[in-house]
Design a protein around this motif. Structure first.
Motif: not given
Length: 122
Positions: A38-40, A92, A117
């Motif tokens: 996951r990435q923010v 994220g 998302q």
């Protein structure tokens, strides 16, 4: 280029649950280890979990252990990530990735999806 496809991301309240899916028509997922990241915005992509289809082992980041479950669906070429008791920090873009072995390293993943998302908010 092989592309995985994630789905299931949406808005959910804290404490709620979501189920993400990862599939592809270009690979037989049973031959791979499928990882979730996951990435923010502004942060590096973070490893979340991995299911090794070759030996059935499951691995989790400490931050999600006990809340998330990764598994191979009994039908279809799908690996899912069941996320329970969601927290704000779980938000994220979630990506699935495939490689021969489970690894927490982004650079070791052979194939990626485009991401889905997940928003966690009241």
């Amino acid at each position: 280029q092989v592309r995985l496809v994630e789905s299931g991301g949406t808005l959910e309240q804290p404490g709620g649950s979501l189920r993400l899916s990862c599939t592809t028509s270009e690979l037989e997922l049973d031959s791979y280890a499928i990882a979730w990241f996951r990435q923010v915005p502004g942060k590096e992509r973070e490893w979340v979990s991995c299911f090794n289809n070759n030996d059935g082992t499951r691995h989790y980041a400490d931050s999600v252990k006990g809340r998330f479950t990764v598994s191979r669906e009994s039908t279809g070429n799908v690996v899912s990530l069941q996320m329970n008791n969601l927290k704000a920090e779980d938000a994220g873009v979630y990506y699935c990735a495939a490689d021969w072995l489970c690894s927490e390293r982004v650079e070791y993943q052979r194939y990626w999806g485009q991401g889905t998302q997940v928003t966690v908010s009241p």
